[in-house]
Write a protein that holds these residues in place. Structure first.
Motif, PDB file in Angstrom:
ATOM      1  N   GLY A  37       0.813  -1.218   0.000  1.00  0.00           N
ATOM      2  CA  GLY A  37       0.000   0.000   0.000  1.00  0.00           C
ATOM      3  C   GLY A  37       0.842   1.263   0.000  1.00  0.00           C
ATOM      4  O   GLY A  37       0.538   2.232  -0.704  1.00  0.00           O
ATOM      5  N   TRP A  44       1.864   6.734  -6.850  1.00  0.00           N
ATOM      6  CA  TRP A  44       0.797   7.633  -7.270  1.00  0.00           C
ATOM      7  C   TRP A  44       1.201   9.088  -7.021  1.00  0.00           C
ATOM      8  O   TRP A  44       0.988   9.965  -7.858  1.00  0.00           O
ATOM      9  CB  TRP A  44      -0.466   7.277  -6.519  1.00  0.00           C
ATOM     10  N   TRP A  67      -7.942   4.439 -10.914  1.00  0.00           N
ATOM     11  CA  TRP A  67      -8.349   3.413  -9.950  1.00  0.00           C
ATOM     12  C   TRP A  67      -8.106   1.998 -10.442  1.00  0.00           C
ATOM     13  O   TRP A  67      -7.699   1.137  -9.686  1.00  0.00           O
ATOM     14  CB  TRP A  67      -9.803   3.615  -9.537  1.00  0.00           C
ATOM     15  N   GLY A  68      -8.371   1.742 -11.705  1.00  0.00           N
ATOM     16  CA  GLY A  68      -8.128   0.402 -12.241  1.00  0.00           C
ATOM     17  C   GLY A  68      -6.647   0.041 -12.227  1.00  0.00           C
ATOM     18  O   GLY A  68      -6.264  -1.068 -11.847  1.00  0.00           O
ATOM     19  N   LEU A  70      -4.356   1.385 -10.249  1.00  0.00           N
ATOM     20  CA  LEU A  70      -3.923   1.255  -8.863  1.00  0.00           C
ATOM     21  C   LEU A  70      -4.348  -0.088  -8.280  1.00  0.00           C
ATOM     22  O   LEU A  70      -3.600  -0.694  -7.504  1.00  0.00           O
ATOM     23  CB  LEU A  70      -4.471   2.410  -8.026  1.00  0.00           C
ATOM     24  N   ALA A  71      -5.521  -0.573  -8.668  1.00  0.00           N
ATOM     25  CA  ALA A  71      -5.974  -1.883  -8.184  1.00  0.00           C
ATOM     26  C   ALA A  71      -5.075  -2.995  -8.724  1.00  0.00           C
ATOM     27  O   ALA A  71      -4.705  -3.918  -7.979  1.00  0.00           O
ATOM     28  CB  ALA A  71      -7.421  -2.120  -8.589  1.00  0.00           C
ATOM     29  N   TRP A  72      -4.723  -2.929 -10.010  1.00  0.00           N
ATOM     30  CA  TRP A  72      -3.801  -3.918 -10.593  1.00  0.00           C
ATOM     31  C   TRP A  72      -2.458  -3.893  -9.866  1.00  0.00           C
ATOM     32  O   TRP A  72      -1.901  -4.943  -9.528  1.00  0.00           O
ATOM     33  CB  TRP A  72      -3.560  -3.610 -12.068  1.00  0.00           C
ATOM     34  N   CYS A  73      -1.931  -2.684  -9.666  1.00  0.00           N
ATOM     35  CA  CYS A  73      -0.617  -2.557  -9.018  1.00  0.00           C
ATOM     36  C   CYS A  73      -0.668  -3.056  -7.577  1.00  0.00           C
ATOM     37  O   CYS A  73       0.271  -3.713  -7.110  1.00  0.00           O
ATOM     38  CB  CYS A  73      -0.146  -1.112  -9.071  1.00  0.00           C
ATOM     39  N   LEU A  74      -1.741  -2.752  -6.874  1.00  0.00           N
ATOM     40  CA  LEU A  74      -1.866  -3.215  -5.497  1.00  0.00           C
ATOM     41  C   LEU A  74      -1.996  -4.731  -5.443  1.00  0.00           C
ATOM     42  O   LEU A  74      -1.380  -5.384  -4.594  1.00  0.00           O
ATOM     43  CB  LEU A  74      -3.058  -2.548  -4.809  1.00  0.00           C
ATOM     44  N   GLY A  75      -2.766  -5.312  -6.353  1.00  0.00           N
ATOM     45  CA  GLY A  75      -2.908  -6.769  -6.377  1.00  0.00           C
ATOM     46  C   GLY A  75      -1.585  -7.472  -6.648  1.00  0.00           C
ATOM     47  O   GLY A  75      -1.213  -8.419  -5.948  1.00  0.00           O
ATOM     48  N   THR A 108       3.914   0.823 -10.313  1.00  0.00           N
ATOM     49  CA  THR A 108       2.843   1.812 -10.214  1.00  0.00           C
ATOM     50  C   THR A 108       3.190   3.062 -10.992  1.00  0.00           C
ATOM     51  O   THR A 108       2.372   3.604 -11.745  1.00  0.00           O
ATOM     52  CB  THR A 108       2.584   2.174  -8.741  1.00  0.00           C
TER      53      THR A 108
END
Length: 151
Positions: A37, A44, A67-68, A70-75, A108
């Protein structure tokens, strides 16, 4: 006179750099979530501005909803950091937090700057996880070669 390549432990936790990271599962999960995180957030923030002209370096964040991405990068970051921490819980791994942070941060930052299509984004996520797993394999081979009593 001290050696030029000798570093003192400045972390303050008293744990040598290359030791097993033991503890309860919640501590491992908190570590993974914190590193991934934090790296996504730092990537970002870094994408919000550019220090040099547009011709040099990575472009700042492209327009559109992040958002999409960031979700990929976080996953991908959660998977890579979980592999590093899981290995570090069993054998000594050198700098699992720094390796995980750098992998997720760079992924990211690149994703936000270039907005790749889904196939390239997935390939980047697989590459980040593969690098983390390769780091774990190197630690396992080194641990096996030099033995568990290595200092």
């Amino acid at each position: 006179m001290s050696n030029l390549f000798t570093f003192d432990d400045v972390s303050g936790d008293g744990v040598p750099e290359e030791t097993r990271r033991q503890g309860p599962l919640w501590r491992h999960a908190l570590w993974v979530a914190g590193i991934a995180g934090g790296a996504v957030a730092a990537g970002w923030i870094a994408a919000a501005f550019r220090l040099g002209p547009a011709e040099y370096g990575i472009p700042s964040a492209a327009p559109g909803s992040p958002w999409g991405l960031l979700a990929w990068c976080l996953g991908a970051g959660l998977v890579a950091c979980a592999a590093l921490r899981g290995t570090a819980a069993r054998i000594p791994v050198y700098a699992p937090g720094r390796v995980g942070f750098v992998l997720v941060f760079l992924g990211t930052r690149l994703a936000l700057g270039f907005r790749p299509p889904a196939q390239l984004l997935a390939a980047g996520a697989v590459a980040a996880v593969a690098v983390a797993l390769a780091w774990c394999v190197v630690a396992a081979v080194t641990h096996r070669t030099h033995g568990p009593d290595r200092t």
